[in-house]
Design a protein around this motif. Structure first.
Motif, PDB file in Angstrom:
ATOM      1  N   UNK A 339      80.580  23.982  43.705  1.00  0.00           N
ATOM      2  CA  UNK A 339      81.554  23.005  43.216  1.00  0.00           C
ATOM      3  C   UNK A 339      81.284  21.577  43.714  1.00  0.00           C
ATOM      4  N   UNK A 340      80.100  21.354  44.263  1.00  0.00           N
ATOM      5  CA  UNK A 340      79.742  20.033  44.799  1.00  0.00           C
ATOM      6  C   UNK A 340      79.980  18.897  43.798  1.00  0.00           C
ATOM      7  N   UNK A 341      79.650  19.061  42.505  1.00  0.00           N
ATOM      8  CA  UNK A 341      79.862  17.947  41.557  1.00  0.00           C
ATOM      9  C   UNK A 341      81.322  17.531  41.416  1.00  0.00           C
ATOM     10  N   UNK A 342      82.248  18.382  41.845  1.00  0.00           N
ATOM     11  CA  UNK A 342      83.670  18.061  41.692  1.00  0.00           C
ATOM     12  C   UNK A 342      84.349  17.837  43.036  1.00  0.00           C
ATOM     13  N   UNK A 343      83.567  17.604  44.068  1.00  0.00           N
ATOM     14  CA  UNK A 343      84.157  17.403  45.392  1.00  0.00           C
ATOM     15  C   UNK A 343      84.964  16.098  45.421  1.00  0.00           C
ATOM     16  N   UNK A 344      86.156  16.160  46.026  1.00  0.00           N
ATOM     17  CA  UNK A 344      87.015  14.985  46.126  1.00  0.00           C
ATOM     18  C   UNK A 344      86.469  14.036  47.185  1.00  0.00           C
ATOM     19  N   UNK A 345      86.305  12.776  46.816  1.00  0.00           N
ATOM     20  CA  UNK A 345      85.854  11.757  47.757  1.00  0.00           C
ATOM     21  C   UNK A 345      87.062  10.883  48.082  1.00  0.00           C
ATOM     22  N   UNK A 346      87.653  11.100  49.202  1.00  0.00           N
ATOM     23  CA  UNK A 346      88.854  10.368  49.592  1.00  0.00           C
ATOM     24  C   UNK A 346      88.849  10.178  51.101  1.00  0.00           C
ATOM     25  N   UNK A 347      89.311   9.035  51.541  1.00  0.00           N
ATOM     26  CA  UNK A 347      89.399   8.750  52.969  1.00  0.00           C
ATOM     27  C   UNK A 347      90.867   8.602  53.352  1.00  0.00           C
ATOM     28  N   UNK A 348      91.260   9.305  54.410  1.00  0.00           N
ATOM     29  CA  UNK A 348      92.636   9.218  54.895  1.00  0.00           C
ATOM     30  C   UNK A 348      92.608   8.958  56.396  1.00  0.00           C
ATOM     31  N   UNK A 349      93.758   8.659  56.944  1.00  0.00           N
ATOM     32  CA  UNK A 349      93.877   8.442  58.386  1.00  0.00           C
ATOM     33  C   UNK A 349      94.409   9.722  59.041  1.00  0.00           C
ATOM     34  N   UNK A 350      93.777  10.119  60.148  1.00  0.00           N
ATOM     35  CA  UNK A 350      94.323  11.269  60.870  1.00  0.00           C
ATOM     36  C   UNK A 350      95.509  10.814  61.713  1.00  0.00           C
ATOM     37  N   UNK A 354      92.537   7.364  62.908  1.00  0.00           N
ATOM     38  CA  UNK A 354      91.096   7.297  62.656  1.00  0.00           C
ATOM     39  C   UNK A 354      90.789   7.718  61.223  1.00  0.00           C
ATOM     40  N   UNK A 355      89.835   7.035  60.549  1.00  0.00           N
ATOM     41  CA  UNK A 355      89.498   7.389  59.165  1.00  0.00           C
ATOM     42  C   UNK A 355      88.747   8.730  59.105  1.00  0.00           C
ATOM     43  N   UNK A 356      89.139   9.579  58.162  1.00  0.00           N
ATOM     44  CA  UNK A 356      88.541  10.905  57.991  1.00  0.00           C
ATOM     45  C   UNK A 356      88.303  11.145  56.514  1.00  0.00           C
ATOM     46  N   UNK A 357      87.166  11.815  56.183  1.00  0.00           N
ATOM     47  CA  UNK A 357      86.867  12.192  54.797  1.00  0.00           C
ATOM     48  C   UNK A 357      86.868  13.717  54.707  1.00  0.00           C
ATOM     49  N   UNK A 358      87.946  14.349  54.219  1.00  0.00           N
ATOM     50  CA  UNK A 358      87.998  15.815  54.071  1.00  0.00           C
ATOM     51  C   UNK A 358      86.925  16.273  53.085  1.00  0.00           C
ATOM     52  N   UNK A 359      86.316  17.455  53.355  1.00  0.00           N
ATOM     53  CA  UNK A 359      85.181  17.891  52.542  1.00  0.00           C
ATOM     54  C   UNK A 359      85.437  19.176  51.762  1.00  0.00           C
TER      55      UNK A 359
END
Length: 396
Positions: A339-350, A354-359
């Motif tokens: 499902x890599x082509x549909x992975x969500x690219x989003x940055x949030x704060x923990x 601190x900025x985090x990019x869930x994978x």
């Protein structure tokens, strides 16, 4: 009066000036001592195994040594006389002797040579760190004697798929156990290569009254060998890394009920976020987190709103699939690659800012995830990848 003193007692009494009548012990020659010592080893074997040692290339080297030594003892009157008082098991029985056979007196080194065994350290027979029977040597030679497989193109897709299945955890490797596991169409790992039993010839009986067959074995490096089934068996037993490769259907991968011998490995879970982030709200129906856990899913998500992995928000469980006999980490990595082509690219704060990019979040409809699970069941998932434009799994 019987002498009850030990040697230590005698020494102490002698120091005190007391004379002690010495215990009379019948003296034996070094040869007789060697005969007795060798016989005691045979007796220990019989005590432990509950049977006499037997000949045969399939037997342990020490058992074969004891069997040959016992034959030698039985045929020599001197040995029978020396051992008469020790033979509590009735091993020195003339009824076992083949009258036409004549065996000279041989030491263990000579006996091993007679058995076709090479010993690296002849003076340390009992340590046999590196021994190879003639059968083992023939097996090794047959396995090593490979030729180029002229029609390898026919087998390469099969072998490549097995590699993918192993990487995905769809297939497993198991310790090789018995000859019965060697069948046409089965896969093994021997000598560091994946081996495929492409053909199995007619069964025949060997000179030792054992069943055997001639095999055509294809290896993943493009070679093949014409090898006896028992030779492959010996090679797998002797190879410390020799393994049997299971079928994709070896036990339920996903099921509500597990068999008694299944290894429960965990659960694949699909979650939906309750986050109030605008992008999440807009795509809530198709935005899913896909993961694998070895414990309870409920415990895994208990503190979701404090965990950046869960987008710092509570989640709901959309679907779960219990799995057995599969490697969790490899499976999770495989699903994420699909499902890599549909992975969500989003940055949030923990929670510490601190900025985090869930994978582990993907923009994938639930019905496609169900389809992926079915392909994991039948072992074909490694051949597919998700197409976001068509919202479907397509061949790679």
């Amino acid at each position: 009066m019987a002498n009850k003193f030990t040697e230590e007692d005698d020494a102490l009494l002698e120091e005190l000036g007391v004379e002690v009548e010495g215990k009379k012990v019948a003296s034996r020659t070094p040869r007789e001592e060697r005969i007795i010592a060798g016989f005691e080893e045979i007796q220990r074997f019989v005590d432990e195994q509950g049977r006499m040692p037997e000949h045969g290339e399939e037997r342990d080297i020490f058992e074969r040594l004891y069997a040959t030594r016992l034959d030698q003892i039985r045929r020599q009157e001197e040995c029978r006389t020396v051992l008469a008082e020790f033979d509590r098991q009735g091993l020195v029985d003339l009824s076992f002797v083949e009258t036409e056979a004549v065996v000279d007196d041989m030491d263990d080194e000579a006996l091993l040579a007679e058995l076709g065994v090479e010993v690296d350290t002849p003076n340390e027979i009992t340590k046999l760190n590196h021994v190879r029977s003639s059968a083992d040597k023939r097996a090794a030679e047959e396995i090593a004697n490979r030729e180029k497989c002229e029609d390898f193109d026919k087998f390469k897709p099969l072998l490549d798929k097995v590699k993918k299945d192993l990487a995905a955890g769809v297939r497993q490797t198991r310790p090789f156990q018995t000859m019965a596991e060697i069948k046409q169409g089965e896969f093994f790992i021997v000598g560091g290569q994946i081996a495929y039993v492409a053909e199995m010839g007619e069964e025949f009986i060997t000179e030792y009254d054992r069943r055997d067959s001639r095999l055509r074995v294809i290896y993943d490096n493009g070679t093949e060998s014409d090898v006896l089934l028992r030779s492959l068996q010996r090679a797998l037993h002797r190879d410390g890394t020799g393994r049997r490769i299971t079928e994709p259907s070896a036990g339920p991968l996903f099921s509500d009920v597990s068999a008694d011998d299944d290894l429960a490995s965990g659960t694949v879970y699909v979650l939906r976020s309750k986050s109030d982030l605008p992008y999440v709200q807009e795509n809530r129906d198709i935005l899913h987190k896909i993961g694998v856990t070895g414990g309870s899913v409920e415990k895994r998500i208990a503190n979701a709103k404090l965990d950046s992995t869960f987008l710092m928000a509570d989640v709901e469980i959309v679907a779960t699939y219990e799995l057995f006999n599969i490697n969790r980490t490899k499976l999770e990595n495989l699903i994420h690659r699909v499902f890599e082509p549909a992975r969500l690219e989003i940055e949030i704060k923990d929670r510490f800012g601190r900025p985090v990019v869930p994978r582990e979040w993907f923009l994938v409809p639930l019905f496609v995830i169900d389809d992926a699970v079915e392909k994991i069941k039948d072992g074909t998932i490694g051949d597919f990848i998700y197409d976001p434009e068509q919202a479907t799994l397509r061949p790679r």
